[in-house]
Design a protein around this motif. Structure first.
Motif, PDB file in Angstrom:
ATOM      1  N   ARG A 565       0.890  -1.282   0.161  1.00 51.53           N
ATOM      2  CA  ARG A 565      -0.097   0.074  -0.035  1.00 51.53           C
ATOM      3  C   ARG A 565       0.931   1.442   0.141  1.00 51.53           C
ATOM      4  NH1 ARG A 565      -0.891   2.353   5.256  1.00 51.53           N
ATOM      5  NH2 ARG A 565      -0.075   1.097   6.864  1.00 51.53           N
ATOM      6  N   ILE A 566       0.395   2.282  -0.545  1.00 52.27           N
ATOM      7  CA  ILE A 566       0.974   3.744  -0.445  1.00 52.27           C
ATOM      8  C   ILE A 566       0.446   4.740   0.500  1.00 52.27           C
ATOM      9  CG2 ILE A 566       2.193   3.184  -2.402  1.00 52.27           C
ATOM     10  CD1 ILE A 566       0.425   4.933  -4.094  1.00 52.27           C
ATOM     11  N   ALA A 574       5.128  15.414  -4.292  1.00 54.59           N
ATOM     12  CA  ALA A 574       5.386  15.121  -3.032  1.00 54.59           C
ATOM     13  C   ALA A 574       5.762  13.383  -2.820  1.00 54.59           C
ATOM     14  CB  ALA A 574       3.883  15.136  -2.081  1.00 54.59           C
ATOM     15  N   GLY A 575       6.447  13.277  -1.653  1.00 51.98           N
ATOM     16  CA  GLY A 575       6.959  12.073  -1.304  1.00 51.98           C
ATOM     17  C   GLY A 575       5.906  10.977  -0.761  1.00 51.98           C
ATOM     18  N   TYR A 587       9.968   7.281  -0.625  1.00 53.19           N
ATOM     19  CA  TYR A 587      10.527   7.639  -1.803  1.00 53.19           C
ATOM     20  C   TYR A 587       9.844   9.147  -2.170  1.00 53.19           C
ATOM     21  CZ  TYR A 587      10.976   2.767  -2.362  1.00 53.19           C
ATOM     22  OH  TYR A 587      11.365   1.329  -2.220  1.00 53.19           O
ATOM     23  N   LEU A 588      10.861   9.691  -3.110  1.00 49.45           N
ATOM     24  CA  LEU A 588      10.560  10.710  -3.814  1.00 49.45           C
ATOM     25  C   LEU A 588       9.826  10.398  -5.005  1.00 49.45           C
ATOM     26  CD1 LEU A 588      13.528  13.252  -3.271  1.00 49.45           C
ATOM     27  CD2 LEU A 588      11.255  13.373  -2.369  1.00 49.45           C
ATOM     28  N   LEU A 596       8.153   7.324 -14.930  1.00 51.59           N
ATOM     29  CA  LEU A 596       8.027   7.542 -13.562  1.00 51.59           C
ATOM     30  C   LEU A 596       9.492   7.710 -13.025  1.00 51.59           C
ATOM     31  CD1 LEU A 596       6.324   8.099 -10.901  1.00 51.59           C
ATOM     32  CD2 LEU A 596       6.365   5.587 -10.958  1.00 51.59           C
ATOM     33  N   TRP A 597       9.887   8.406 -12.258  1.00 51.40           N
ATOM     34  CA  TRP A 597      11.188   8.492 -11.334  1.00 51.40           C
ATOM     35  C   TRP A 597      10.791   8.445  -9.985  1.00 51.40           C
ATOM     36  CZ3 TRP A 597      16.215   8.925 -13.321  1.00 51.40           C
ATOM     37  CH2 TRP A 597      16.272   9.246 -14.808  1.00 51.40           C
ATOM     38  N   LEU A 598      11.454   7.496  -9.368  1.00 54.01           N
ATOM     39  CA  LEU A 598      11.532   7.082  -7.825  1.00 54.01           C
ATOM     40  C   LEU A 598      12.925   7.580  -7.338  1.00 54.01           C
ATOM     41  CD1 LEU A 598       9.413   3.833  -7.564  1.00 54.01           C
ATOM     42  CD2 LEU A 598       8.676   6.298  -7.229  1.00 54.01           C
ATOM     43  N   GLY A 599      13.065   8.168  -6.351  1.00 53.27           N
ATOM     44  CA  GLY A 599      14.209   8.261  -5.691  1.00 53.27           C
ATOM     45  C   GLY A 599      14.231   8.022  -4.083  1.00 53.27           C
TER      46      GLY A 599
END
Length: 699
Positions: A565-566, A574-575, A587-588, A596-599
């Motif tokens: 879940r998120i 937003a994060g 994640y960012l 989609l970029w995740l950081g």
């Protein structure tokens, strides 16, 4: 008396850093920019900005300074910073060049002449030979290092270990030297095995006063380019610091130096013997570590020296306090051989900012003195003396009040484009702490908090390097990085929890108004499955999701089920928190069309969503052995080494592509005949652009 208005003949993070000192002194800053740099950060931060055709156009930059009413020009580093003709042209136009006299630039800018000058002053030098004689071609003392005489920053340097390698190495070094410095003259020196690269920061005024501010350890390098620097060096003892500092001062005095400069030494890591390597007649990229351990602003002192003021302190006043470490953030991909990257900065997160030269206990942006007032006496502990209580009582505002501090010098801005025409360095993350161990820890935390989504960077590599046991122990030399490189490069494999996070974010996005275009696999009486292929750098993954991501959802990753879940914050960028298997990760994220970029923790992942039925092939990836030769990076073609109809062997060089001042040789993928050649020298190419086609013997 200081100037009222100063033009900065540079770009990127150094231009931003100079703007901030000018602002703190109450002076007007003038930026220059090319057409492609109109929205750059240094342009946005400066008081005035003027467009020029290019950063190397001397007449245009001098004209911009006169048009803006500037009295002085600060060259930063790179570009025209070590160009004696530029310094003379400034003087002829009635402008003050914030740097040394043209004669000093010429004396130290030519490595051959510099070695002769400092040797005459009694400074030890490395044995070698120089053009125009034929000693280079006949050199037999290997290993040896080839250097451009007119260059700096490690560009064009080639390590040669045998006579067989020498001809090609000389050709490559000469070509790079001509392209980067306009002068193909080379020299060759005996290479010191496992050396340390240690440099001394000097300051000189126009009244004969010269001091040094201790050393910087710059031994962590790859291809002769510095990666992580620190001050002070964990290897240098107080007596050694005194000797090297005195030698650096003698080298500066030998050429009548004025301003800030750096004398670089090669140091034998076993015996401590040191030899002069070169002098950089400008500010160095790594100058922030010296500023943090001494408490001075080197740009301010450059300006004051250029304005004719005396140094505000003597050698006896110089102090060191604590330890500082700097890491250079590059637009490059360690997993692809450190090839340059690029793209649009979609989301930017950087650690907190400390003003240049500022005392770490200050609030960001507080220079703690009236603009234009004299510089402080630097530091709190005598130079060469251990830090801590032995350095004497701490003054108000001392750095000992802070556990650690982070400073970021950056030229990045959200929405900005990182292209291939400039150096790949994006920013510098610098950490200060009372001791080296704490400084390395602070640097790691700062890098973990750095995110440049939209551009692949070397941040994970920097974290791995700073944590390497040899680095932690201070057992450094210029070959360490290359020896341990495989263990420092992060893999491209995407963890399941990251894939789950990407799938949930895509699942939560609106998919359009037409229900027949929704890819959810809906059936009567059952929860809907949303199905795609998500493409990342490690391949294509089959992903299915059903349920509400914000509450609970089922995710199938390549057929394996994951409960997840998120929780999302407000705003598109937003994060988010993703819970998988009882563990929650933060994640960012940012979306750019179907990508989609995740950081997280300094790492970044990019995913492209494909509908069911898409081929899912990675962009630009040719099948093995198909003979298609593609550019591994965006850049410019330098040399074409083949022609249509030529028979070539697997591994034979075909094209040399340059990007961000780095050369990359593209070779034939198989034995065969060149049937197509799509490029010519000087032509720009995109990543994965077809350069040539080699028809195999079987074909």
């Amino acid at each position: 008396m200081l100037f009222d208005r100063v033009l900065i003949a540079n770009r990127g993070e150094i231009a931003v850093r100079i703007v901030r000192t000018l602002r703190g002194l109450g002076l007007t800053s003038v930026a220059v920019h090319t057409a492609s740099d109109a929205g750059a950060k240094h342009v946005l931060e400066a008081d005035i900005a003027l467009q020029v055709p290019k950063y190397l156009d001397i007449e245009a930059i001098v004209g911009a300074a006169r048009d803006s009413g500037a009295q002085a020009i600060h060259p930063g580093y790179g570009f025209l910073a070590e160009n004696a003709e530029f310094a003379r042209r400034c003087a002829a136009a009635g402008l003050v060049f914030v740097g040394p006299p043209a004669e000093a630039i010429e004396a130290m800018g030519d490595k051959i002449r510099a070695k002769a000058t400092v040797s005459a002053a009694g400074v030890p030098v490395v044995p070698g030979a120089a053009e125009p004689d034929d000693a280079l071609e006949s050199w037999r003392d290997f290993p040896a290092l080839i250097k451009p005489s007119a260059g700096g920053g490690g560009k064009g340097m080639v390590l040669v270990r045998s006579a067989a390698e020498l001809p090609d190495a000389l050709e490559s070094a000469r070509r790079t030297a001509r392209a980067a410095f306009g002068d193909g003259t080379l020299l060759i020196e005996r290479f010191v095995e496992r050396p340390r690269h240690i440099e001394i920061q000097i300051l000189a005024d126009g009244h004969g006063n010269v001091v040094h501010l201790g050393e910087r350890e710059c031994s962590l390098q790859r291809r002769h380019q510095k990666i992580i620097e620190e001050a002070p060096s964990p290897f240098v003892t107080p007596p050694m610091r005194a000797r090297m500092g005195a030698a650096a001062v003698e080298a500066a005095q030998a050429v009548g130096y004025v301003g800030a400069g750096t004398v670089e030494f090669i140091v034998d890591g076993f015996t401590g013997a040191y030899h002069f390597m070169e002098m950089n007649t400008r500010l160095q990229v790594e100058h922030p570590v010296t500023e943090l351990v001494t408490g001075v602003d080197l740009v301010e002192l450059q300006l004051r020296a250029a304005a004719g003021e005396r140094l505000p302190f003597s050698q006896e006043d110089v102090r060191l306090d604590g330890h500082a470490v700097e890491a250079r953030v590059y637009a490059e991909d360690p997993a692809r051989g450190f090839l340059p990257t690029g793209g649009r900065v979609l989301l930017l997160r950087e650690p907190g900012h400390l003003p240049p030269g500022g005392v770490p206990s200050r609030a960001p942006g507080d220079l703690s003195r009236a603009p234009g007032s004299p510089s402080r006496t630097p530091g709190d502990a005598p130079l060469g003396q251990p830090t801590g209580d032995s350095g004497g009582p701490a003054r108000a505002g001392s750095r000992r009040a802070a556990a650690s501090v982070v400073r970021v010098d950056s030229g990045l801005v959200e929405g900005g484009v990182v292209g291939s025409e400039f150096d790949p360095m994006l920013s510098k993350v610098v950490a200060w702490a009372p001791d080296r161990e704490a400084a390395l820890g602070a640097l790691d935390r700062a890098l973990a908090g750095t995110a440049v989504l939209g551009v692949v960077t070397n941040v994970p590599f920097l974290r791995a390097l700073a944590a390497h046991p040899g680095v932690v122990a201070g057992e450094l030399d210029t070959g360490l990085v290359e020896r341990v490189l495989p263990g420092l490069i992060p893999g491209v494999e995407v963890p399941d929890e990251v894939l789950a996070a990407a799938a949930l974010v895509f699942h939560a996005l609106p998919q359009g108004d037409d229900p027949w275009e929704v890819t959810d696999g809906w059936r009567v009486g059952e929860p809907a499955w949303t199905t795609w292929r998500l493409e990342s750098r490690d391949g294509v993954h089959a992903v299915q999701v059903r349920g509400l991501p914000e509450e609970s959802a089922e995710v199938l990753i390549n057929g394996e089920r994951v409960a997840a879940r998120i929780r999302k914050g407000s705003g598109e960028q937003a994060g988010l928190a993703v819970s998988v298997g009882g563990r929650t990760e933060h994640y960012l994220h940012v979306r750019d069309a179907d990508t989609l970029w995740l950081g997280k923790d300094g790492r970044a992942w990019a995913f492209t969503r494909h509908l069911i039925g898409d081929p899912g092939d990675r962009p630009g990836a040719a099948a093995a052995g198909d003979g298609v030769v593609r550019s591994p990076m965006p850049g410019t073609v330098l040399v074409v080494k083949a022609q249509v109809g030529e028979r070539v062997s697997e591994g034979q060089p075909l094209v040399i592509v340059e990007a961000m001042k780095m050369e990359h040789t593209v070779t034939a993928p198989c034995d065969g005949v060149v049937s197509e050649l799509s490029v010519e020298p000087g032509r720009p190419v995109d990543m994965d652009a077809v350069l040539a086609v080699v028809d195999t013997e079987e074909a």
